[in-house]
Design a protein around this motif. Structure first.
Motif, short mmCIF file in Angstrom:
data_model
loop_
_atom_site.label_atom_id
_atom_site.label_comp_id
_atom_site.label_asym_id
_atom_site.label_seq_id
_atom_site.Cartn_x
_atom_site.Cartn_y
_atom_site.Cartn_z
N ILE A 7 0.85 -1.19 0.00
CA ILE A 7 0.00 0.00 0.00
C ILE A 7 0.88 1.24 0.00
CG2 ILE A 7 -1.70 1.30 1.36
CD1 ILE A 7 -2.62 -1.46 2.45
N ASP A 8 0.53 2.20 -0.84
CA ASP A 8 1.25 3.47 -0.90
C ASP A 8 0.61 4.42 0.12
OD1 ASP A 8 2.46 5.89 -1.48
OD2 ASP A 8 2.22 5.71 -3.65
N PHE A 9 1.12 4.38 1.34
CA PHE A 9 0.55 5.21 2.40
C PHE A 9 0.78 6.70 2.15
CE2 PHE A 9 0.93 1.08 4.52
CZ PHE A 9 -0.37 0.95 4.99
N ALA A 10 1.83 7.05 1.42
CA ALA A 10 2.06 8.46 1.09
C ALA A 10 0.95 8.98 0.18
CB ALA A 10 3.43 8.64 0.42
N GLN A 11 0.56 8.18 -0.80
CA GLN A 11 -0.53 8.58 -1.70
C GLN A 11 -1.85 8.66 -0.93
OE1 GLN A 11 -1.54 5.74 -4.76
NE2 GLN A 11 -2.41 7.32 -6.08
N MET A 12 -2.09 7.70 -0.03
CA MET A 12 -3.31 7.75 0.79
C MET A 12 -3.36 9.03 1.62
SD MET A 12 -4.04 3.99 2.46
CE MET A 12 -5.00 4.74 3.78
N PHE A 13 -2.22 9.37 2.21
CA PHE A 13 -2.13 10.57 3.06
C PHE A 13 -2.39 11.83 2.23
CE2 PHE A 13 0.57 13.98 4.88
CZ PHE A 13 -0.09 14.15 6.08
N GLN A 14 -1.77 11.92 1.05
CA GLN A 14 -1.95 13.09 0.20
C GLN A 14 -3.41 13.23 -0.23
OE1 GLN A 14 0.94 12.27 -2.83
NE2 GLN A 14 2.65 13.07 -1.61
N LYS A 15 -4.05 12.11 -0.56
CA LYS A 15 -5.46 12.14 -0.95
C LYS A 15 -6.33 12.61 0.22
CE LYS A 15 -9.10 9.21 -2.82
NZ LYS A 15 -9.49 7.86 -3.22
N ARG A 16 -6.03 12.09 1.41
CA ARG A 16 -6.80 12.47 2.60
C ARG A 16 -6.65 13.97 2.90
NH1 ARG A 16 -6.50 8.98 8.20
NH2 ARG A 16 -8.06 10.11 9.37
N MET A 17 -5.44 14.48 2.79
CA MET A 17 -5.19 15.91 3.04
C MET A 17 -5.92 16.77 2.01
SD MET A 17 -3.29 16.39 5.76
CE MET A 17 -4.40 15.19 6.47
N ALA A 18 -5.92 16.33 0.74
CA ALA A 18 -6.62 17.08 -0.31
C ALA A 18 -8.12 17.09 -0.04
CB ALA A 18 -6.32 16.47 -1.67
N GLU A 19 -8.68 15.95 0.41
CA GLU A 19 -10.11 15.89 0.72
C GLU A 19 -10.46 16.82 1.88
OE1 GLU A 19 -10.81 11.75 1.45
OE2 GLU A 19 -10.82 11.24 -0.68
N GLU A 20 -9.62 16.84 2.90
CA GLU A 20 -9.88 17.71 4.05
C GLU A 20 -9.77 19.18 3.68
OE1 GLU A 20 -7.81 16.60 7.61
OE2 GLU A 20 -8.45 14.52 7.44
N GLN A 21 -8.83 19.52 2.80
CA GLN A 21 -8.70 20.91 2.35
C GLN A 21 -9.92 21.34 1.55
OE1 GLN A 21 -4.95 21.07 0.30
NE2 GLN A 21 -3.77 21.35 2.18
N SER A 22 -10.42 20.44 0.69
CA SER A 22 -11.60 20.82 -0.11
C SER A 22 -12.84 20.94 0.79
CB SER A 22 -11.84 19.83 -1.24
OG SER A 22 -12.20 18.57 -0.76
N LYS A 23 -12.94 20.11 1.83
CA LYS A 23 -14.06 20.23 2.79
C LYS A 23 -13.97 21.56 3.52
CE LYS A 23 -14.75 15.36 3.92
NZ LYS A 23 -14.60 14.34 4.96
N ALA A 24 -12.77 21.97 3.90
CA ALA A 24 -12.58 23.23 4.61
C ALA A 24 -12.98 24.41 3.71
CB ALA A 24 -11.13 23.38 5.07
N LYS A 25 -12.65 24.34 2.42
CA LYS A 25 -13.01 25.41 1.48
C LYS A 25 -14.52 25.51 1.33
CE LYS A 25 -8.79 25.31 -1.24
NZ LYS A 25 -8.20 24.97 -2.54
#
Length: 168
Positions: A146-164
């Motif tokens: 599993i590419d945990f770095a990619q999972m983390f980046q996706k999760r951060m992008a989702e949280e940023q878009s929710k915040a916007k």
């Protein structure tokens, strides 16, 4: 009293944390928090098949502080094999580790907790699932790395878009 070699050896590249302490990441404990294997159609589910069943795998990572510099990181893996109507097997594992993290800058903490710690836990969790599926009468389920770095980046992008969206 003599110092241990790792206390006197400078870190690679001469890097130290802002407070002069050498950064360290230690695994204090690993454990199974929750584990379930279901084979609801046995023994019928063990018969030969013309084609391989569909397998749905989900992964989640959580981290919580438990003491100063110590964190509980859990890796949740679920796998369900079967078709739309029949379930061959269903396995769920919550595998955890207690980590001591010291000397790292604050901006490195989330990547350490959500990328590096689960990367260290994954091989053990993968083996538990492979052993359980084999013991359940199926070929061992060897989950791909599993590419945990990619999972983390996706999760951060989702949280940023929710915040916007919430700000708008």
């Amino acid at each position: 009293m003599a110092k241990k070699p790792e206390e006197t050896t400078p870190p690679a590249g001469g890097a130290t944390a802002g407070n002069g302490a050498q950064p360290s990441l230690n695994v204090l404990a690993q454990y199974i928090k929750d584990f379930s294997f279901e084979n609801p159609g046995a023994p019928g589910s063990l018969r030969g098949r013309d084609k391989a069943p569909g397998i749905n795998i989900n992964v989640n990572v959580n981290a919580n502080p438990i003491a100063e510099g110590e964190f509980d990181v859990t890796l949740t893996l679920t796998a369900r094999a079967g078709g739309e109507k029949d379930v061959l097997f269903n396995v769920e594992l919550v595998y955890g580790g207690v980590f001591r993290i010291q000397g790292f800058p604050q901006e490195h903490m989330l990547p350490l907790l959500f990328i590096e710690c689960p990367r260290l836990l994954f091989p053990f969790a993968r083996q538990i699932i492979a052993d359980a599926t084999r013991s359940g009468g199926f070929p061992p389920l060897m989950i791909d790395p599993i590419d945990f770095a990619q999972m983390f980046q996706k999760r951060m992008a989702e949280e940023q878009s929710k915040a916007k969206v919430q700000v708008s």
